[in-house]
Design an enzyme around this catalytic site. Sequence first.
Site, mmCIF file in Angstrom:
data_model
loop_
_atom_site.group_PDB
_atom_site.id
_atom_site.type_symbol
_atom_site.label_atom_id
_atom_site.label_comp_id
_atom_site.label_asym_id
_atom_site.label_seq_id
_atom_site.Cartn_x
_atom_site.Cartn_y
_atom_site.Cartn_z
ATOM 1 N N LYS A 87 27.628 3.042 27.678
ATOM 2 C CA LYS A 87 26.555 3.123 28.668
ATOM 3 C C LYS A 87 25.435 4.052 28.206
ATOM 4 C CE LYS A 87 27.291 3.283 33.060
ATOM 5 N NZ LYS A 87 27.781 3.434 34.441
ATOM 6 N N ASN A 120 28.619 -2.856 33.656
ATOM 7 C CA ASN A 120 27.334 -2.188 33.894
ATOM 8 C C ASN A 120 26.338 -2.417 32.758
ATOM 9 O OD1 ASN A 120 27.723 0.932 35.787
ATOM 10 N ND2 ASN A 120 28.123 -1.156 36.358
ATOM 11 N N SER A 151 28.849 -4.668 43.758
ATOM 12 C CA SER A 151 27.602 -3.927 43.809
ATOM 13 C C SER A 151 26.763 -4.556 42.710
ATOM 14 C CB SER A 151 27.880 -2.461 43.489
ATOM 15 O OG SER A 151 26.711 -1.839 43.038
ATOM 16 N N LYS A 153 24.482 -3.081 41.185
ATOM 17 C CA LYS A 153 23.824 -1.983 40.461
ATOM 18 C C LYS A 153 24.283 -1.961 39.014
ATOM 19 C CE LYS A 153 24.468 0.994 44.377
ATOM 20 N NZ LYS A 153 25.233 2.157 44.729
ATOM 21 N N GLU A 255 29.415 6.738 49.382
ATOM 22 C CA GLU A 255 29.240 7.902 48.490
ATOM 23 C C GLU A 255 30.072 9.102 48.951
ATOM 24 O OE1 GLU A 255 26.945 8.195 45.578
ATOM 25 O OE2 GLU A 255 27.463 6.084 45.798
ATOM 26 N N HIS A 274 35.969 9.204 36.607
ATOM 27 C CA HIS A 274 35.128 9.172 37.811
ATOM 28 C C HIS A 274 36.010 9.311 39.060
ATOM 29 C CE1 HIS A 274 31.985 7.849 40.555
ATOM 30 N NE2 HIS A 274 32.810 6.925 41.023
HETATM 31 N N1 LIG Z 1 27.787 -0.235 40.034
HETATM 32 C C1 LIG Z 1 28.607 0.419 40.808
HETATM 33 O O1 LIG Z 1 28.452 0.429 41.996
HETATM 34 C C2 LIG Z 1 29.789 1.127 40.230
HETATM 35 C C3 LIG Z 1 30.888 1.439 41.025
HETATM 36 C C4 LIG Z 1 31.988 2.056 40.437
HETATM 37 C C5 LIG Z 1 31.934 2.389 39.105
HETATM 38 N N2 LIG Z 1 30.820 2.102 38.367
HETATM 39 C C6 LIG Z 1 30.751 2.469 36.952
HETATM 40 O O2 LIG Z 1 31.895 1.956 36.299
HETATM 41 C C7 LIG Z 1 32.314 2.878 35.318
HETATM 42 C C8 LIG Z 1 33.755 3.205 35.561
HETATM 43 O O3 LIG Z 1 34.503 2.006 35.530
HETATM 44 P P1 LIG Z 1 35.960 1.960 34.881
HETATM 45 O O4 LIG Z 1 36.791 3.022 35.477
HETATM 46 O O5 LIG Z 1 36.414 0.566 34.964
HETATM 47 O O6 LIG Z 1 35.655 2.421 33.384
HETATM 48 P P2 LIG Z 1 35.956 1.732 32.002
HETATM 49 O O7 LIG Z 1 35.196 0.490 31.866
HETATM 50 O O8 LIG Z 1 35.714 2.792 30.977
HETATM 51 O O9 LIG Z 1 37.504 1.385 32.079
HETATM 52 C C9 LIG Z 1 38.458 2.433 32.105
HETATM 53 C C10 LIG Z 1 39.488 2.209 31.013
HETATM 54 O O10 LIG Z 1 40.313 1.107 31.368
HETATM 55 C C11 LIG Z 1 40.511 0.304 30.210
HETATM 56 N N3 LIG Z 1 40.879 -1.018 30.683
HETATM 57 C C12 LIG Z 1 40.154 -1.897 31.396
HETATM 58 N N4 LIG Z 1 40.897 -2.954 31.713
HETATM 59 C C13 LIG Z 1 42.113 -2.770 31.171
HETATM 60 C C14 LIG Z 1 43.316 -3.517 31.142
HETATM 61 N N5 LIG Z 1 43.413 -4.682 31.777
HETATM 62 N N6 LIG Z 1 44.369 -3.021 30.461
HETATM 63 C C15 LIG Z 1 44.281 -1.830 29.810
HETATM 64 N N7 LIG Z 1 43.180 -1.058 29.829
HETATM 65 C C16 LIG Z 1 42.118 -1.531 30.490
HETATM 66 C C17 LIG Z 1 39.215 0.400 29.465
HETATM 67 O O11 LIG Z 1 39.391 0.064 28.112
HETATM 68 C C18 LIG Z 1 38.879 1.879 29.652
HETATM 69 O O12 LIG Z 1 39.529 2.644 28.673
HETATM 70 C C19 LIG Z 1 31.429 4.095 35.413
HETATM 71 O O13 LIG Z 1 30.474 4.060 34.379
HETATM 72 C C20 LIG Z 1 30.777 3.959 36.761
HETATM 73 O O14 LIG Z 1 29.472 4.519 36.777
HETATM 74 C C21 LIG Z 1 29.770 1.468 38.899
#
Ligand SMILES: NC(=O)c1ccc[n+]([C@@H]2O[C@H](COP(=O)([O-])OP(=O)(O)OC[C@H]3O[C@@H](n4cnc5c(N)ncnc54)[C@H](O)[C@@H]3O)[C@@H](O)[C@H]2O)c1
Length: 409
Positions: A87, A120, A151, A153, A255, A274
């Site tokens: 990102k 994202n 979302s 976003k 939020e 997060h």
């Molecule tokens: N737009 C929005 O409203 C919104 C809401 C929530 C989060 N976000 C954004 O999303 C991000 C966080 O998302 P996240 O927690 O998915 O992060 P991420 O994409 O980094 O995933 C977290 C971890 O899970 C692993 N992973 C994903 N699927 C897997 C699977 N099936 N098996 C094994 N590992 C797997 C990924 O490789 C990564 O290491 C942040 O950047 C946050 O800002 C945006």
Amino acid sequence: MDIIKNTKWSPGKVIELSSELEKPSPFYFGYDIEEKFVAQLEKYTPDKIFFFTEPHLFELYGKDIYKKLEEKFPCNLEFVPPGEKCKYFPVLEEMCENLIAKGASKKSILLAFGGGTVGNVVGLAAGLIYRGIRFVEIPTNMTSQTDSTLSNKQAVNGKTGKNHFGLYHAPIFIWADTKYLKSEPVCSRRSGIIEGIKNGFISDPSFLDYLEGVLNPENHFSDDEITELAYRIILSKLEILKRDPSEKHYGIVLEYGHTFGHAIEWLEEGKLSHGESVSFGMKIAAELAREMGFISHEDVERHYYLIENKLGFNRLLPEHITTEKLMDAMIADNKKTGEDLRFVILERIGQCCDPEGDYLITIDPQLVRRIITNFIERQNSKRSSQTSEMLGWKTKQSHSDVQVVTTRN
Ligand SMILES: NC(=O)c1ccc[n+]([C@@H]2O[C@H](COP(=O)([O-])OP(=O)(O)OC[C@H]3O[C@@H](n4cnc5c(N)ncnc54)[C@H](O)[C@@H]3O)[C@@H](O)[C@H]2O)c1
């Protein structure tokens, strides 16, 4: 919309929901539904598919689906750096230039296969190229299936904060297969579930009762249980989005705990997820609401019980995070709104305060500082007692070692 609770999740059964946003997208959900994906995509007659994912996700699941796609469309496979590392502007720029060089057109479809970060950055690239081309999200973990894809976003991070650069861009559809959730690491899964707990606190006490019944700190779930859990968390967010599809008025309640959470996440520079950061934020926000006379001691305890005992997020706040650092990080993050310190605060379980007409409440920084200080002091005293217990245990151990040696001699 097809809202059924306690569904029997037989493999291959697809439920169609809607993201309930201002620009809604169809949201297909089920367990082991990959077989039906390609037929769904064919309806959009893409000239080319650009498949974005992380290398380990491609190995785990992506290659099967990619093979099926290749049989139907010209395809390009594109890897993105793992997690939050994707990102950033340099990654986004390379992605966009690469797409143009490889012939992406307005008829192409970008496919984001992965967690919230992949969704994202791919969503943002799709929104920028030729002022907007089509993209599809295949979320593979709890956060992306139940939160980030609900979302529109899309964003990348800046040098001084998360999600500083982005836009709203809706996917043409979302395809959430809970089969992928099985391999998700526990901490990442907890990070998704915490947002469901949050949805219960801000809007639906009965959802908290359900979560109390099904959550366990080891995060052990059968395929049916994890599918039902993800489904219920999705519904809990959809109920909120229905009231505010623009996410600009009532939707701000989502939020809850995030003002503190974002600051903690930022100070931890990626070492704390997060979700775990938000779990601390929710506890601090609950303490603040109790101090302001809105909720009871028992309500605060319910936060701790659900987050620590049931979900298993029970680590202590990292020691280097001080009140001043947290206050400074929150004030820096607030540059976005240019406002005073304003928070989502519970009026009671399932209901947020709305004294100023926008579900945010301006709070005297001195009070916020005091609550944070008290929280950090309690965390530190727990840390000291844990350390003393450990030392006591080690001393006992070393005494018994001495005895063993003595006996042998
Ligand atoms: N737009 C929005 O409203 C919104 C809401 C929530 C989060 N976000 C954004 O999303 C991000 C966080 O998302 P996240 O927690 O998915 O992060 P991420 O994409 O980094 O995933 C977290 C971890 O899970 C692993 N992973 C994903 N699927 C897997 C699977 N099936 N098996 C094994 N590992 C797997 C990924 O490789 C990564 O290491 C942040 O950047 C946050 O800002 C945006």
